[in-house]
Design a protein around this motif. Structure first.
Motif, PDB file in Angstrom:
ATOM      1  N   GLY A  68      16.222   2.688 -35.707  1.00 27.24           N
ATOM      2  CA  GLY A  68      17.234   3.109 -34.731  1.00 27.24           C
ATOM      3  C   GLY A  68      18.579   3.348 -35.391  1.00 27.24           C
ATOM      4  O   GLY A  68      19.269   4.342 -35.120  1.00 27.24           O
ATOM      5  N   ARG A  69      18.933   2.446 -36.294  1.00 26.66           N
ATOM      6  CA  ARG A  69      20.220   2.557 -36.990  1.00 26.66           C
ATOM      7  C   ARG A  69      20.253   3.807 -37.890  1.00 26.66           C
ATOM      8  O   ARG A  69      21.240   4.535 -37.936  1.00 26.66           O
ATOM      9  CB  ARG A  69      20.416   1.276 -37.820  1.00 26.66           C
ATOM     10  CG  ARG A  69      21.690   1.226 -38.581  1.00 26.66           C
ATOM     11  CD  ARG A  69      22.889   1.012 -37.675  1.00 26.66           C
ATOM     12  NE  ARG A  69      24.141   1.099 -38.415  1.00 26.66           N
ATOM     13  CZ  ARG A  69      25.162   1.893 -38.081  1.00 26.66           C
ATOM     14  NH1 ARG A  69      25.096   2.653 -37.007  1.00 26.66           N
ATOM     15  NH2 ARG A  69      26.252   1.917 -38.803  1.00 26.66           N
TER      16      ARG A  69
ATOM     17  N   GLU B 185      20.617   6.911 -35.827  1.00 29.39           N
ATOM     18  CA  GLU B 185      22.007   7.011 -35.360  1.00 29.39           C
ATOM     19  C   GLU B 185      22.910   7.574 -36.480  1.00 29.39           C
ATOM     20  O   GLU B 185      23.685   8.510 -36.253  1.00 29.39           O
ATOM     21  CB  GLU B 185      22.428   5.573 -35.037  1.00 29.39           C
ATOM     22  CG  GLU B 185      23.609   5.345 -34.159  1.00 29.39           C
ATOM     23  CD  GLU B 185      23.740   3.818 -33.967  1.00 29.39           C
ATOM     24  OE1 GLU B 185      22.894   3.218 -33.279  1.00 29.39           O
ATOM     25  OE2 GLU B 185      24.680   3.243 -34.545  1.00 29.39           O
ATOM     26  N   LEU B 186      22.747   7.033 -37.691  1.00 28.23           N
ATOM     27  CA  LEU B 186      23.580   7.490 -38.817  1.00 28.23           C
ATOM     28  C   LEU B 186      23.295   8.952 -39.153  1.00 28.23           C
ATOM     29  O   LEU B 186      24.216   9.734 -39.415  1.00 28.23           O
ATOM     30  CB  LEU B 186      23.320   6.622 -40.054  1.00 28.23           C
ATOM     31  CG  LEU B 186      23.825   5.177 -39.962  1.00 28.23           C
ATOM     32  CD1 LEU B 186      23.251   4.340 -41.102  1.00 28.23           C
ATOM     33  CD2 LEU B 186      25.361   5.148 -40.004  1.00 28.23           C
TER      34      LEU B 186
ATOM     35  N   THR C 289      22.096  11.246 -37.139  1.00 31.18           N
ATOM     36  CA  THR C 289      22.558  12.110 -36.055  1.00 31.18           C
ATOM     37  C   THR C 289      24.060  12.346 -36.155  1.00 31.18           C
ATOM     38  O   THR C 289      24.541  13.476 -35.985  1.00 31.18           O
ATOM     39  CB  THR C 289      22.191  11.473 -34.689  1.00 31.18           C
ATOM     40  OG1 THR C 289      20.798  11.170 -34.710  1.00 31.18           O
ATOM     41  CG2 THR C 289      22.467  12.401 -33.536  1.00 31.18           C
ATOM     42  N   VAL C 290      24.792  11.279 -36.457  1.00 31.43           N
ATOM     43  CA  VAL C 290      26.247  11.428 -36.612  1.00 31.43           C
ATOM     44  C   VAL C 290      26.557  12.370 -37.776  1.00 31.43           C
ATOM     45  O   VAL C 290      27.375  13.292 -37.650  1.00 31.43           O
ATOM     46  CB  VAL C 290      26.922  10.046 -36.827  1.00 31.43           C
ATOM     47  CG1 VAL C 290      28.365  10.196 -37.252  1.00 31.43           C
ATOM     48  CG2 VAL C 290      26.800   9.195 -35.570  1.00 31.43           C
TER      49      VAL C 290
END
Ligand code: TYD
Length: 223
Positions: A200-201, A204-205, A207-208
């Motif tokens: 998940g992390r 997230e990274l 995607t950013v």
């Protein structure tokens, strides 16, 4: 090849000490990004090409001939030169999102910090061999050396896994120095957490980073 110009796609590398779950996580990220509609290619080093996959057992085989530190560095780098030319650059130029399990930073961490080869010489060699191709984002899957090695069953340990604990400690510390020196590219993730959470992390990274670079699904980077 000496040019350092940037192809159009987006290049994500996974790095870190042994047993951090890179291959599991890279496939999870690839699946998640493909679900979002990105054209994704997953590959690894040493390997990713026919020549690279032939070099791989020379470097990782447990019963192979002894290899000197420079021979080791040059073989990893030879496999990489082939990989860049044959796979990484063409796919990035087509606008693909390329995910690679280890890249030039592994040579700096293992052969530089681990074996003690001169870092500037290794950096220069990487520039020559890759034509200056640098990842857009590097995920450092970090975890304590003992915890990582304990995750690899002994029969699965390769030639480098079997190095001394001191060697692996130098590699891990080296990664932390590499990451600290280039915080714009590196993102550290605690690989000791449960797999779901790590995945998940990382998503997230990624995607950013893709958002900041203006890379959208089914579309090439605008800049
Ligand atoms: P790998 O197949 O990535 O498996 P894992 O990371 O799960 O152990 O292992 C490749 C090994 O080769 C690993 O011990 C790191 C080492 N290596 C180098 O020493 N230098 C390099 O340039 C690369 C790409 C890998």
């Amino acid at each position: 090849m000496e040019t350092a110009d940037k192809p159009g796609g987006f290049f994500i590398t996974f790095e870190g000490p042994e047993g951090g779950g890179k291959s599991t996580q890279i496939h999870r990220l690839a699946a998640a990004l493909a679900d979002h509609g990105y054209p994704v290619w997953t590959t690894r080093e040493p390997g990713g090409t026919r020549v690279g996959e032939m070099i791989r057992p020379i470097l990782l085989g447990r019963q192979g001939a002894p290899i000197t530190p420079w021979s080791e560095a040059l073989l990893f780098t030879a496999a990489r030169a082939q990989h860049v030319e044959e796979v990484l650059r063409p796919r990035l130029e087509r606008g693909e999102l390329v995910l690679c399990d280890r890249y030039a930073d592994s040579t700096l961490a293992y052969q530089g910090y681990g074996r003690g080869l001169d870092l500037d010489t290794l950096r220069q060699l990487q520039r020559q061999a890759t034509g200056g191709l640098q990842p857009d984002l590097t995920i450092l899957l970090n975890l304590p050396v003992q915890a990582g090695l304990a995750r690899i069953p002994r029969p699965n340990q390769d030639r480098l896994d079997q190095e001394t604990e001191a060697f692996h400690q130098r590699v891990r510390a080296g990664y932390q120095q590499l990451a600290a020196a280039d915080p714009g590219r590196w993102r550290e993730v605690d690989a000791s957490a449960v797999e779901e959470r790590v995945a998940g992390r990382i998503l997230e990274l990624a995607t950013v980073a893709l958002g900041q670079a203006g890379v959208r699904p089914a579309q090439r980077r605008s800049a």
